[in-house]
Design a protein around this motif. Sequence first.
Motif, short mmCIF file in Angstrom:
data_model
loop_
_atom_site.label_atom_id
_atom_site.label_comp_id
_atom_site.label_asym_id
_atom_site.label_seq_id
_atom_site.Cartn_x
_atom_site.Cartn_y
_atom_site.Cartn_z
N LEU A 23 -0.17 8.65 -3.64
CA LEU A 23 -1.24 9.33 -2.91
C LEU A 23 -1.15 10.85 -3.03
O LEU A 23 -2.18 11.53 -3.13
CB LEU A 23 -1.22 8.91 -1.44
CG LEU A 23 -1.63 7.46 -1.18
CD1 LEU A 23 -1.53 7.14 0.30
CD2 LEU A 23 -3.04 7.20 -1.69
N GLN B 182 -7.13 -0.27 -2.13
CA GLN B 182 -5.88 -1.02 -2.01
C GLN B 182 -5.90 -1.97 -0.82
O GLN B 182 -5.44 -3.12 -0.91
CB GLN B 182 -4.69 -0.06 -1.88
CG GLN B 182 -4.54 0.95 -3.01
CD GLN B 182 -4.49 0.31 -4.37
OE1 GLN B 182 -3.50 -0.33 -4.73
NE2 GLN B 182 -5.55 0.45 -5.14
N ARG B 183 -6.45 -1.52 0.30
CA ARG B 183 -6.54 -2.38 1.48
C ARG B 183 -7.39 -3.62 1.19
O ARG B 183 -7.02 -4.74 1.55
CB ARG B 183 -7.14 -1.60 2.65
CG ARG B 183 -6.15 -0.73 3.39
CD ARG B 183 -6.60 -0.55 4.84
NE ARG B 183 -5.61 0.26 5.56
CZ ARG B 183 -5.76 1.54 5.84
NH1 ARG B 183 -6.86 2.18 5.47
NH2 ARG B 183 -4.82 2.20 6.50
N ALA C 25 -0.60 10.58 2.73
CA ALA C 25 -0.92 9.27 3.31
C ALA C 25 -1.66 9.42 4.63
O ALA C 25 -2.61 8.68 4.92
CB ALA C 25 0.36 8.46 3.49
N LEU D 103 6.29 1.61 5.86
CA LEU D 103 4.97 1.05 6.15
C LEU D 103 5.16 -0.42 6.45
O LEU D 103 5.61 -1.19 5.59
CB LEU D 103 4.01 1.24 4.98
CG LEU D 103 2.56 0.83 5.24
CD1 LEU D 103 1.93 1.70 6.33
CD2 LEU D 103 1.72 0.90 3.96
N LEU E 100 0.82 -1.21 0.00
CA LEU E 100 0.00 0.00 0.00
C LEU E 100 0.85 1.26 0.00
O LEU E 100 0.33 2.36 -0.18
CB LEU E 100 -0.94 0.01 1.21
CG LEU E 100 -2.27 -0.74 1.08
CD1 LEU E 100 -2.06 -2.22 0.81
CD2 LEU E 100 -3.12 -0.55 2.32
N LEU F 259 -3.79 6.18 5.57
CA LEU F 259 -2.89 5.05 5.37
C LEU F 259 -1.93 4.88 6.54
O LEU F 259 -1.64 3.76 6.97
CB LEU F 259 -2.09 5.23 4.07
CG LEU F 259 -1.05 4.15 3.79
CD1 LEU F 259 -1.72 2.79 3.64
CD2 LEU F 259 -0.24 4.48 2.54
N GLN G 212 3.74 -5.25 4.89
CA GLN G 212 3.25 -5.41 3.52
C GLN G 212 3.65 -6.80 3.03
O GLN G 212 4.06 -7.64 3.83
CB GLN G 212 3.80 -4.29 2.65
CG GLN G 212 3.44 -2.90 3.15
CD GLN G 212 1.93 -2.74 3.35
OE1 GLN G 212 1.17 -2.70 2.41
NE2 GLN G 212 1.50 -2.64 4.61
N ARG H 200 -8.52 8.78 -0.08
CA ARG H 200 -9.02 7.85 0.94
C ARG H 200 -9.71 6.66 0.28
O ARG H 200 -9.54 5.51 0.71
CB ARG H 200 -9.97 8.57 1.90
CG ARG H 200 -9.27 9.41 2.96
CD ARG H 200 -10.23 9.84 4.04
NE ARG H 200 -11.24 10.78 3.56
CZ ARG H 200 -11.07 12.10 3.49
NH1 ARG H 200 -9.93 12.63 3.89
NH2 ARG H 200 -12.02 12.88 3.04
N VAL I 235 -7.05 4.33 -1.00
CA VAL I 235 -6.47 3.52 0.09
C VAL I 235 -7.41 2.40 0.48
O VAL I 235 -6.99 1.25 0.70
CB VAL I 235 -6.13 4.41 1.30
CG1 VAL I 235 -5.79 3.56 2.52
CG2 VAL I 235 -4.96 5.32 0.96
N GLU I 236 -8.70 2.68 0.57
CA GLU I 236 -9.67 1.63 0.90
C GLU I 236 -9.66 0.53 -0.15
O GLU I 236 -9.71 -0.67 0.17
CB GLU I 236 -11.07 2.23 1.02
CG GLU I 236 -11.27 3.13 2.22
CD GLU I 236 -12.65 3.77 2.24
OE1 GLU I 236 -13.59 3.15 1.70
OE2 GLU I 236 -12.79 4.88 2.76
#
Length: 507
Positions: free
Chosen positions: A76, A95-96, A138, A164, A70, A143, A167, A89, A92-93
């Motif tokens: 971003l 990608q999660r 981020a 991060l 991510l 994130l 991952q 946002r 990011v959702e």
Amino acid sequence: MKSLWLDTAPAIPADSFEPGAEYDTVITGAGLTGLATGVLLARAGQRVAILEARSTGAVTTGNTTAKVSLLQGRQLSRITAHHGAGTARAYVEAQREGQAWLLRFCEEHNMAYERRDAYTYAATGQGVADLRTELQAATDAGLGGEYVEAAPELPFPVAGALRLADQAQVHPMELLAGLAAELRERGGVLIERIRATNVSVTRDASGSRRAEGGQAGRRLTVHSAAGQVTAEHVVLATGTPILNRGGHFSVLKPQRSYAAAFNVPGGIPSGMYLSIDAPTRSLRTAAHAGRQVLVVGGNGHSVGRQQHTKGNLEDLVRWTKDQFPGAELTHSWSAQDYEPAAAVPYVGRLSFAEDRILVATGFNKWGLTNAAAAALALSSTLLGGAKPWAAKLYKAGIAPQDALSTVQTNAEVGLELVAGWLGGLTRTSQTSPPEGQGTVVRGNARPVGVSTVDGTTRRVSAICTHLGGVLNWNDAECSWDCPLHGSRFAPDGTVLEGPATRDLEVK
């Protein structure tokens, strides 16, 4: 050039093509987007067929660096600049959820993957400023991540980095093999060596009201040189859509980048690293032949617009050997990705008028998480569901501030078109090029591509069958590449990558 992943890929069985067969959904492209979408639809009981022009994973998925991360460079901050924090946002959702789905699939099918911390690092003061901008984007997008002053694992100094944790990295062909197995277990078919060339709307002789929205007696016909099949819906899951009708070719910038695998004496960094400065450097580990090898990527450029592309790979190998003394090259390869003008992927219906044809493109080098997210969104649409993040993310078209860059990009395409024709019509040499080389010459007032590969000299039309661009020789991969929209052809004229669907004429 063959990637580490394709060289160590498990066998993936394919099914026979049956002209005239009927399906609920036909998917073009057997990469991660196509196979994940196919599995999700097959789980819901649909009859699914995936048509692949070459072999499973042969194009982008089998040539990726295969990071399921991510933390994605400056992605971003770019999305925020184009569309605001709300769209970032939603990204990011997406990608999660895509990452979680992929890793859950691996766990449920006893497929190995490795958890790794991801880093974006800077080597310059400007790079540090870009890191801080990305960190703010981020944070605003939910994130997280942290700024660190150093990256001790790397054998060279850095000015700063974003980190991060937790991952992942995968073997992409093992992932595709698992998806293909489930698809076939659930009654879907995976058909290789069938290139879809068009999709048309035809009347269903039964006159039944099977199409979505009550469109009585209408079905989609998918055309190929081997015959036709029909479906209620079609998903275009090729790198760039094979149909021009959505206009996607005009808002995508095709990029070619390089990767190589190395045996390295001693220890190698265990994290996943990406530079924010140019030229790009991407690092990760991979298991191969009982040991951990180093995979390094970077040196991207616009497709078909650079002379001596082999120099990009040579530079990458030279850099790696400088930073990791004793490194021995085992594999080298290249991949194609598409940068979207709108900074976010284009996923959804081809157009308002053709709402039963769906597309997914513009993943901008982050194909694993984006492919899974696209598959979740596409299957949800086809099955009558909804993903709240998809409604926000994929409706983000070209913003007003993107219009100028889109015009500039297409102006560059126009200049390449004119320059290619002028150049191709001035060179008259008919001599055979040296081994591994190609050149465009004039033949009967038309550009002709002449190349010598494996001792064989071939002559083909040097005019792209998509929109008429004059091709350039790619000496890294011995292919003819189009500088307009990224189509690629083998020395004998066979299509390697679209949006072109027709081979070059042999001269």
